[in-house]
Design an enzyme around this catalytic site. Structure first.
Site, PDB file in Angstrom:
ATOM      1  N   TRP A 235       0.827  -1.219   0.000  1.00  0.00           N
ATOM      2  CA  TRP A 235       0.000   0.000   0.000  1.00  0.00           C
ATOM      3  C   TRP A 235       0.843   1.244   0.000  1.00  0.00           C
ATOM      4  O   TRP A 235       0.555   2.194  -0.741  1.00  0.00           O
ATOM      5  CB  TRP A 235      -0.995  -0.037   1.162  1.00  0.00           C
ATOM      6  CG  TRP A 235      -2.025  -1.092   0.932  1.00  0.00           C
ATOM      7  CD1 TRP A 235      -2.179  -2.257   1.630  1.00  0.00           C
ATOM      8  CD2 TRP A 235      -3.018  -1.129  -0.116  1.00  0.00           C
ATOM      9  NE1 TRP A 235      -3.212  -2.991   1.086  1.00  0.00           N
ATOM     10  CE2 TRP A 235      -3.738  -2.341   0.029  1.00  0.00           C
ATOM     11  CE3 TRP A 235      -3.360  -0.265  -1.149  1.00  0.00           C
ATOM     12  CZ2 TRP A 235      -4.786  -2.693  -0.832  1.00  0.00           C
ATOM     13  CZ3 TRP A 235      -4.398  -0.618  -2.002  1.00  0.00           C
ATOM     14  CH2 TRP A 235      -5.096  -1.812  -1.838  1.00  0.00           C
TER      15      TRP A 235
ATOM     16  N   ASP B 230      -1.819   6.380   6.392  1.00  0.00           N
ATOM     17  CA  ASP B 230      -2.897   5.595   5.791  1.00  0.00           C
ATOM     18  C   ASP B 230      -3.259   4.535   6.829  1.00  0.00           C
ATOM     19  O   ASP B 230      -2.518   3.585   7.047  1.00  0.00           O
ATOM     20  CB  ASP B 230      -2.385   4.945   4.493  1.00  0.00           C
ATOM     21  CG  ASP B 230      -3.387   3.968   3.895  1.00  0.00           C
ATOM     22  OD1 ASP B 230      -4.454   3.740   4.486  1.00  0.00           O
ATOM     23  OD2 ASP B 230      -3.071   3.420   2.808  1.00  0.00           O
TER      24      ASP B 230
ATOM     25  N   LYS C 156     -12.782  -1.751   5.565  1.00  0.00           N
ATOM     26  CA  LYS C 156     -12.058  -2.737   6.362  1.00  0.00           C
ATOM     27  C   LYS C 156     -12.653  -2.811   7.763  1.00  0.00           C
ATOM     28  O   LYS C 156     -12.982  -3.881   8.244  1.00  0.00           O
ATOM     29  CB  LYS C 156     -10.558  -2.387   6.444  1.00  0.00           C
ATOM     30  CG  LYS C 156      -9.902  -1.994   5.116  1.00  0.00           C
ATOM     31  CD  LYS C 156      -9.816  -3.136   4.140  1.00  0.00           C
ATOM     32  CE  LYS C 156      -9.422  -2.757   2.719  1.00  0.00           C
ATOM     33  NZ  LYS C 156      -8.256  -1.942   2.524  1.00  0.00           N
TER      34      LYS C 156
HETATM   35  C1  PLP Z   1      -7.640  -1.412   1.169  1.00  0.00           C
HETATM   36  C2  PLP Z   1      -6.546  -0.420   1.377  1.00  0.00           C
HETATM   37  C3  PLP Z   1      -6.376   0.690   0.527  1.00  0.00           C
HETATM   38  C4  PLP Z   1      -7.203   0.902  -0.717  1.00  0.00           C
HETATM   39  O1  PLP Z   1      -8.466   1.290  -0.447  1.00  0.00           O
HETATM   40  P1  PLP Z   1      -9.489   1.547  -1.652  1.00  0.00           P
HETATM   41  O2  PLP Z   1     -10.715   1.907  -0.895  1.00  0.00           O
HETATM   42  O3  PLP Z   1      -9.604   0.298  -2.448  1.00  0.00           O
HETATM   43  O4  PLP Z   1      -8.941   2.670  -2.455  1.00  0.00           O
HETATM   44  C5  PLP Z   1      -5.368   1.590   0.804  1.00  0.00           C
HETATM   45  N1  PLP Z   1      -4.562   1.413   1.859  1.00  0.00           N
HETATM   46  C6  PLP Z   1      -4.694   0.358   2.696  1.00  0.00           C
HETATM   47  C7  PLP Z   1      -3.770   0.216   3.854  1.00  0.00           C
HETATM   48  C8  PLP Z   1      -5.685  -0.585   2.473  1.00  0.00           C
HETATM   49  O5  PLP Z   1      -5.822  -1.642   3.305  1.00  0.00           O
END
Ligand code: PLP
Length: 363
Positions: A101, A175, A199
């Site tokens: 990521w 993030d 998530k």
């Molecule tokens: C799932 C995830 C993303 C991407 O999210 P989207 O909603 O598909 O853009 C980005 N960073 C992390 C750490 C993730 O787990």
């Protein structure tokens, strides 16, 4: 009805109580005669849903008053562009790459700013975290980016770095998509945090951004208005039509989290769940987790069968026992059990019992 246990990495398991409440309110929300999906986002009904969701989230995550909470769209991946468009001014940004990521984040940011690699754990295949003291931080960095829980590689920062103590005045951008609300956040060390909801907060479609007030209002001229934090904040996330149903579902999840005792209580449960699984894996000759113990994720637990030829049997057997979506990400292989807030301890116990039984019948 007993539902199976769902270990999906995302979109992921939601609390059953939340799904039940949404079902009960589907056709008629609180006597309004409307589904939440059918309401104007400017009407008093939806505004009340929105305001409660925001207030509950602020309370749960203990977000200080000088931070704004924004509900946006485009997911974590869009924020990989939106953050540099708002915070970089086209200048230098430092990235700590610890897995897939953060790798995606630096790649996207290169389109908008001078993105530099401050540290990486690629040499050890993303199984440990580079010590903050070793990060090569730029004197003129506009911000420092890191992914605090790498969903695919299963590695997590259990403590946020103190950039000031490292001699760096730049704000920290995190993030936190895949571990938001699983543990408290030390906001004194954060300038901006973003995460997709799917998530640990609700269904896909809404992206949470928590941003310090002074970082708002510096967007580059070509930043789309709908992605300019100043515009989004001034319009209370309603410059354009927000993802109303996703915000409602996230709001129900926040209420559920409060009923569970809040984030500190969730953290204790998450520690118990993760320890149960890691301890079992470490004690087994049959399964393996390669991540350094001090940075193992409490949310996403990748593991391998030492004999990979048994992967398909393992997954088929798991499914027949009501243990769903355990297949690992293709870049890591093997299995991955995502054990977010909505996964009860009983689910992890059922998984460990299945793993033990599978091991016994194979050897
Ligand atoms: C799932 C995830 C993303 C991407 O999210 P989207 O909603 O598909 O853009 C980005 N960073 C992390 C750490 C993730 O787990």
């Amino acid at each position: 009805m007993k539902r199976p246990y769902n270990f999906s990495a995302g979109p992921a398991v939601m609390p059953a109580e939340v799904l039940q409440q949404a079902a009960a309110e589907m056709l008629d929300w609180h006597g309004s005669g409307m589904s939440v999906m059918e309401m104007s986002h400017r009407g008093k009904e939806f505004i009340s849903i929105y305001e409660r969701a925001e207030a509950d989230l602020r309370e749960l995550l203990a977000v200080p008053a000088h931070f704004r909470i924004l509900f946006m769209q485009g997911g974590g991946l869009a924020e990989n562009a939106i953050v540099p468009l708002n915070l970089s001014g086209g200048g230098v940004v430092d990235f700590v790459v610890t897995g897939s990521w953060s790798q995606k984040s630096i790649k996207e940011a290169r389109r908008f700013c001078d993105a530099r690699l401050a540290a990486s754990n690629e040499a050890d295949h993303h199984t440990s975290l580079p010590d903050p003291a070793s990060w090569r931080l730029s004197a003129d960095a506009r911000y420092v980016h890191l992914c605090t829980n790498e969903t695919i590689h299963g590695i997590e920062f259990h403590e946020l770095p103190d950039l000031k103590a490292l001699g760096c005045e730049a704000p920290l951008v995190i993030d936190f998509s895949s571990h938001v609300a699983s543990r408290p956040v030390d906001w004194s060390r954060v300038g901006l945090a973003f995460g997709g909801a799917q998530k640990n907060l609700g269904p896909a479609g809404v992206t949470l951004v928590v941003v310090r007030e002074d970082l708002i209002g510096h967007a580059m001229p070509h930043c789309p208005s709908a992605f300019d934090y100043r515009v989004v904040a001034d319009n209370h996330s309603m410059y354009n039509t927000p993802p109303t149903y996703a915000i409602y579902m996230a709001g129900l999840t926040f209420q559920w989290l409060k009923q569970q005792g809040g984030i500190a209580a969730m953290e204790q449960r998450n520690i118990a769940k993760a320890s149960l699984l890691y301890d079992y894996i470490d004690g087994s000759q049959f399964y393996l987790n390669k991540v350094t113990p001090d940075c193992r994720s409490r949310m996403n637990v990748p593991f391998l069968l030492r004999d990979e030829s048994r992967n398909e049997d393992f997954l088929a057997g798991a499914k027949s026992q009501g243990l769903l979506q355990l297949k690992g990400h293709k870049s890591v292989g093997g299995m991955r059990a995502s054990i977010y807030n909505a996964m009860p301890l009983e689910g992890v116990q059922a998984l460990v019992a299945y793993m033990r039984e599978f091991e016994r019948t194979q050897s």
